[in-house]
Design an enzyme around this catalytic site. Structure first.
Site, PDB file in Angstrom:
ATOM      1  N   ASP A  10      -6.859  -5.919  -2.250  1.00 15.49           N
ATOM      2  CA  ASP A  10      -5.450  -6.295  -2.442  1.00 15.49           C
ATOM      3  C   ASP A  10      -5.276  -7.380  -3.516  1.00 15.49           C
ATOM      4  OD1 ASP A  10      -4.509  -4.431  -0.677  1.00 15.49           O
ATOM      5  OD2 ASP A  10      -4.252  -5.804   1.003  1.00 15.49           O
ATOM      6  N   TYR A  36       1.133   1.587  13.723  1.00 21.81           N
ATOM      7  CA  TYR A  36       1.726   2.460  12.706  1.00 21.81           C
ATOM      8  C   TYR A  36       1.623   3.899  13.170  1.00 21.81           C
ATOM      9  CZ  TYR A  36      -0.632  -1.188   9.880  1.00 21.81           C
ATOM     10  OH  TYR A  36      -1.139  -2.354   9.390  1.00 21.81           O
ATOM     11  N   HIS A  90       0.814  -1.223   0.000  1.00 19.82           N
ATOM     12  CA  HIS A  90       0.000   0.000   0.000  1.00 19.82           C
ATOM     13  C   HIS A  90       0.846   1.272   0.000  1.00 19.82           C
ATOM     14  CE1 HIS A  90      -3.280  -2.525   2.223  1.00 19.82           C
ATOM     15  NE2 HIS A  90      -3.266  -2.756   0.932  1.00 19.82           N
ATOM     16  N   LYS A 131       6.064   6.064   7.544  1.00 18.49           N
ATOM     17  CA  LYS A 131       5.473   5.183   8.562  1.00 18.49           C
ATOM     18  C   LYS A 131       6.534   4.613   9.487  1.00 18.49           C
ATOM     19  CE  LYS A 131       1.975   3.734   5.246  1.00 18.49           C
ATOM     20  NZ  LYS A 131       1.447   2.686   4.364  1.00 18.49           N
TER      21      LYS A 131
END
Ligand SMILES: Cc1cn([C@H]2C[C@H](O)[C@@H](COP(=O)(O)OP(=O)(O)O[C@H]3O[C@@H](C)[C@H](O)[C@@H](O)[C@H]3O)O2)c(=O)[nH]c1=O
Ligand SMILES: Cc1cn([C@H]2C[C@H](O)[C@@H](COP(=O)(O)OP(=O)(O)O[C@H]3O[C@@H](C)[C@H](O)[C@@H](O)[C@H]3O)O2)c(=O)[nH]c1=O
Lengths: 182, 182
Positions: free
Chosen positions: A169, A133, A63, A73
């Site tokens: 996905d 995250y 992603h 991140k």
């Protein structure tokens, strides 16, 4: 300094190990500290924190978000263990299309800092895994994009051969075919 | 908005409940988002994140840091459950010496935002508990201070009568007797 920072084969992706202070009560550790991260060149503000739980063999990824919403991140596994991957998708980068991976687990306390311009994904190796995250930009669904986890051009050596994916996905294109328009 | 915000009896202390998105893979939730928190008046930058683990009956607290290092804290329990307490120690505050408490647990996903000017502590109710803290100022050991957990003037209704404390926490003074000089 309470952290060890290590540049990976793609040097903008940084592996971070915090120092754990153990005592009779349990432990205490810092997992992020602006002043220490800044010294290492991770000079960002985190504006969103997320927590996901996934069962064994679940693969989330790969992603990324389009600019101006690209997300750096800081990722960490707080339960179980995962194989975590960062793919360089920065146009013109000498390591474009290359990836790095690390096992992140509740036992090794390792974290990855993955800057803007990378795609991210992981697969769960334990019965289930919880991931945290910290993100440098907020979620912007209209700019969220995916790349196929099994893109032959990337040739990521996933340790799981039949991962379970979300419908979205399953339909992601190869890196070669991504469409970065809105 | 992915959060519910609720002011407690001391209205500067805010109880926060995130929205959890469940699907076949597990769940996903945001536990912090600058834009949503700002709208609610929590307009701070978090510069340090910590993680502690403690076994049953361990009490950590009541802790605060002197200015200019006072810490606002977003606290959350990711394993087990704790009784979490914030005490108003802001001189001149209409609620000076008052406290609020909430059960935070891995099941209820509740978080507390405790601003600067409060002392914070918790006791572990489960076999062990993991806590995450986001802080608005970094750790500054020379300005770290404590208040006795069992200060009769505060009369906190702890659900555990014989908690286990660190040596330093056993020697903290009552709120009346604290010394806020360096
Ligand atoms: C990513 C995200 C999702 N959501 C919601 C939307 C959906 O209802 C639900 C699940 O969203 P999904 O995009 O399917 O979650 P996901 O877990 O597949 O997506 C995540 O994968 C990681 C590999 C990336 O690092 C993350 O940045 C994110 O893309 O959560 C948010 O509210 N905020 C967010 O930041
Ligand atoms: C608080 C803290 C401690 N440490 C180190 C110092 C010690 O070696 C070890 C344990 O420190 P202690 O102060 O005994 O941890 P503690 O868990 O008793 O202290 C904590 O209690 C909570 C109730 C407060 O909200 C926190 O702000 C903090 O005061 O961890 C850091 O490196 N960074 C920090 O931010």
């Amino acid at each position: 300094m309470s952290f060890q920072f290590k540049k990976l084969a793609i040097p903008e992706v940084i592996l971070i190990e915090p120092e754990v202070f153990k005592d009779d009560r349990g432990f205490f550790m810092e997992t992020y500290k602006l002043s220490d991260f800044k010294k290492t060149g991770i000079d960002v503000d985190f504006v969103q924190i997320c927590h996901s739980r996934s069962s064994k063999n679940i693969l989330r990824g790969l992603h990324y978000q389009l600019n101006p919403n690209a997300q750096g991140k800081l990722v960490r596994c707080i339960k179980g263990d995962v194989f975590d991957v960062a793919v360089d998708i920065r146009e013109g980068s000498p390591t474009f299309g290359k990836w790095v991976a690390e096992i992140l687990s509740e036992d090794n306390n390792k974290m990855l800092y993955i800057p803007e311009g990378f795609a991210h994904g992981f697969v769960v190796l334990s019965d289930w895994a919880d991931m945290l995250y910290n993100m440098t930009n907020e979620y912007a669904p209209e700019s969220a994009r995916g790349i196929a986890w099994d893109d032959a051009g990337l040739a990521i050596s996933w340790p799981v051969s039949n991962p379970v994916l979300s419908e979205s996905d399953q339909n992601s294109p190869a890196l070669e075919k991504i469409d970065n328009t809105f």
